[in-house]
Motif scaffolding. Sequence first.
Motif, PDB file in Angstrom:
ATOM      1  N   ASN A  23      10.491 -17.072  18.276  1.00  0.00           N
ATOM      2  CA  ASN A  23      10.170 -15.692  18.645  1.00  0.00           C
ATOM      3  C   ASN A  23       8.832 -15.664  19.378  1.00  0.00           C
ATOM      4  O   ASN A  23       7.771 -15.565  18.768  1.00  0.00           O
ATOM      5  N   LYS A  24       8.881 -15.793  20.727  1.00  0.00           N
ATOM      6  CA  LYS A  24       7.629 -15.921  21.483  1.00  0.00           C
ATOM      7  C   LYS A  24       6.792 -14.664  21.417  1.00  0.00           C
ATOM      8  O   LYS A  24       5.577 -14.700  21.514  1.00  0.00           O
ATOM      9  N   GLU A  25       7.468 -13.495  21.227  1.00  0.00           N
ATOM     10  CA  GLU A  25       6.732 -12.232  21.202  1.00  0.00           C
ATOM     11  C   GLU A  25       5.671 -12.217  20.096  1.00  0.00           C
ATOM     12  O   GLU A  25       4.636 -11.565  20.223  1.00  0.00           O
ATOM     13  N   MET A  30       9.622 -11.792  33.462  1.00  0.00           N
ATOM     14  CA  MET A  30       8.746 -11.465  32.335  1.00  0.00           C
ATOM     15  C   MET A  30       8.787 -12.591  31.306  1.00  0.00           C
ATOM     16  O   MET A  30       7.784 -12.893  30.650  1.00  0.00           O
ATOM     17  N   ASN A  31       9.953 -13.233  31.186  1.00  0.00           N
ATOM     18  CA  ASN A  31      10.047 -14.332  30.222  1.00  0.00           C
ATOM     19  C   ASN A  31       8.974 -15.386  30.493  1.00  0.00           C
ATOM     20  O   ASN A  31       8.319 -15.868  29.568  1.00  0.00           O
ATOM     21  N   LYS A  32       8.773 -15.705  31.770  1.00  0.00           N
ATOM     22  CA  LYS A  32       7.767 -16.738  32.084  1.00  0.00           C
ATOM     23  C   LYS A  32       6.361 -16.215  31.826  1.00  0.00           C
ATOM     24  O   LYS A  32       5.478 -16.948  31.397  1.00  0.00           O
ATOM     25  N   VAL A  63       9.867 -23.840  19.510  1.00  0.00           N
ATOM     26  CA  VAL A  63      11.295 -24.031  19.771  1.00  0.00           C
ATOM     27  C   VAL A  63      11.614 -23.690  21.225  1.00  0.00           C
ATOM     28  O   VAL A  63      12.534 -24.238  21.819  1.00  0.00           O
ATOM     29  N   ASP A  64      10.830 -22.806  21.812  1.00  0.00           N
ATOM     30  CA  ASP A  64      10.988 -22.471  23.232  1.00  0.00           C
ATOM     31  C   ASP A  64      10.987 -23.780  24.022  1.00  0.00           C
ATOM     32  O   ASP A  64      10.122 -24.646  23.798  1.00  0.00           O
ATOM     33  N   SER A  65      11.951 -23.960  24.930  1.00  0.00           N
ATOM     34  CA  SER A  65      12.154 -25.283  25.540  1.00  0.00           C
ATOM     35  C   SER A  65      10.921 -25.777  26.304  1.00  0.00           C
ATOM     36  O   SER A  65      10.578 -26.960  26.246  1.00  0.00           O
ATOM     37  N   GLU A  66      10.244 -24.876  27.019  1.00  0.00           N
ATOM     38  CA  GLU A  66       9.070 -25.283  27.802  1.00  0.00           C
ATOM     39  C   GLU A  66       7.946 -25.747  26.882  1.00  0.00           C
ATOM     40  O   GLU A  66       7.270 -26.746  27.158  1.00  0.00           O
ATOM     41  N   HIS A  67       7.757 -25.014  25.812  1.00  0.00           N
ATOM     42  CA  HIS A  67       6.652 -25.326  24.896  1.00  0.00           C
ATOM     43  C   HIS A  67       6.973 -26.543  24.052  1.00  0.00           C
ATOM     44  O   HIS A  67       6.092 -27.336  23.734  1.00  0.00           O
ATOM     45  N   LEU A 115       5.579 -14.041  29.449  1.00  0.00           N
ATOM     46  CA  LEU A 115       5.424 -14.124  27.995  1.00  0.00           C
ATOM     47  C   LEU A 115       5.170 -15.574  27.583  1.00  0.00           C
ATOM     48  O   LEU A 115       4.351 -15.854  26.704  1.00  0.00           O
ATOM     49  N   GLU A 116       5.859 -16.502  28.246  1.00  0.00           N
ATOM     50  CA  GLU A 116       5.701 -17.915  27.890  1.00  0.00           C
ATOM     51  C   GLU A 116       4.321 -18.446  28.253  1.00  0.00           C
ATOM     52  O   GLU A 116       3.777 -19.320  27.569  1.00  0.00           O
ATOM     53  N   ALA A 117       3.737 -17.934  29.344  1.00  0.00           N
ATOM     54  CA  ALA A 117       2.375 -18.355  29.709  1.00  0.00           C
ATOM     55  C   ALA A 117       1.415 -17.939  28.590  1.00  0.00           C
ATOM     56  O   ALA A 117       0.551 -18.717  28.169  1.00  0.00           O
TER      57      ALA A 117
HETATM   58 MN    MN Z   1      11.759 -20.778  27.486  1.00  0.00          MN
END
Ligand code: MN
Length: 387
Positions: A123-125, A215-217, A148-152, A219-221
Amino acid sequence: MKKQIAILGSTGSIGKQTLEVIRKHTGRFEVEVLTANNNIDILIEQAIEFNPNVVVIGNKDKYEKLKSSLSHLPIKVFAGSDAISQVVQMESVDIVLTAMVGFSGLQPTIKAIEARKIIALANKETLVVAGDIITSLALQNQVPILPVDSEHSAIFQCLVGELNNKIEKIFLTASGGPFRGKDIDFLSKVTKKQALNHPNWKMGDKITIDSASMMNKGLEAIEAKWLFGLNADKIDVIVHPQSIVHSLVQFEDGSMKAQMGLPDMRLPIQYALSYPNRITSDFPRFNFLEYPQLTFEKADENVFGNLRLAYYAMEKGGNMPCIMNAANEIAVESFLNDKLGFVQMAGVIEKTMSKASFVKHPSFVDYLETDAESRKIAIEIIESKNF
Ligand code: MN
């Protein structure tokens, strides 16, 4: 000893894939807790198959049906968001995998950290909204937050064995979503169906729209800022349409490490559950001949205004990312309900960010108030068509 897993949001895309991983490693992992917000039919099926100690349904109206459907099994049944925050603290739980949608992930994650549970964070939020509180609590309780987010997960994997080496820069890769390379004119006419059709990843509706709007990216930043302790100027976004390189780290000597593989969320999920070990999988393998070219291009902040807003929020700090997240959750919901056009989402978010009260050093209560205030402002902007 099997690891006992609590899955928050077990009926969503990440929750289901987590159960797929557990199903193939029943000798290592056991489901202790399942929670869902609304999707009672899938929750019942999952409970019957995995026989957890406890299930919780967020929506209290569905408690009776859940309870009677599981009455023949020795499963404890609870309802409501307070119950979710309580069950993560159970003695028997080793790992809490947080896969609920949006702001709702914040409170149970805090409770789980306070109870010193390992967090597998999907849950990146949670980090976007209150990264300062979450990371300092985790440090204080010596709790690892495993992405768990693939990039992270990719960056985390690249950093194994690099404990004392300074990061010069990280590159978050972005598929670009279904509207990569399009202009504002095109975006102003896109439909919900087009936006929900992601080229590489099959995900829940909210994150699929976030991917299409970039927006996903954003949030991921912000998520990366907190996970890896980096300032905005050390976090770059690069569009990589094939989604094979999941992200990269550049060190002080200029060397870069990347983590690669087919786009399959089960891999980062499994790594978070088995960390620090790697365990076998039968997921499909990458084949170079099927991908003779891996390409990279610049993300267009002029077309995808959300990316610019997210970097602004990250640099401004305080409760600004929380304001942005709340406005985005409302904007996405309104888009999915046909009350808002695709490009208008960024307008609603930007306007909410300029209107909501800014707090430089927010407490937990401030974040709750900011979230509520920002949602209200965003709804007013949408209803008055003043975007
Ligand atoms: Mn991701």
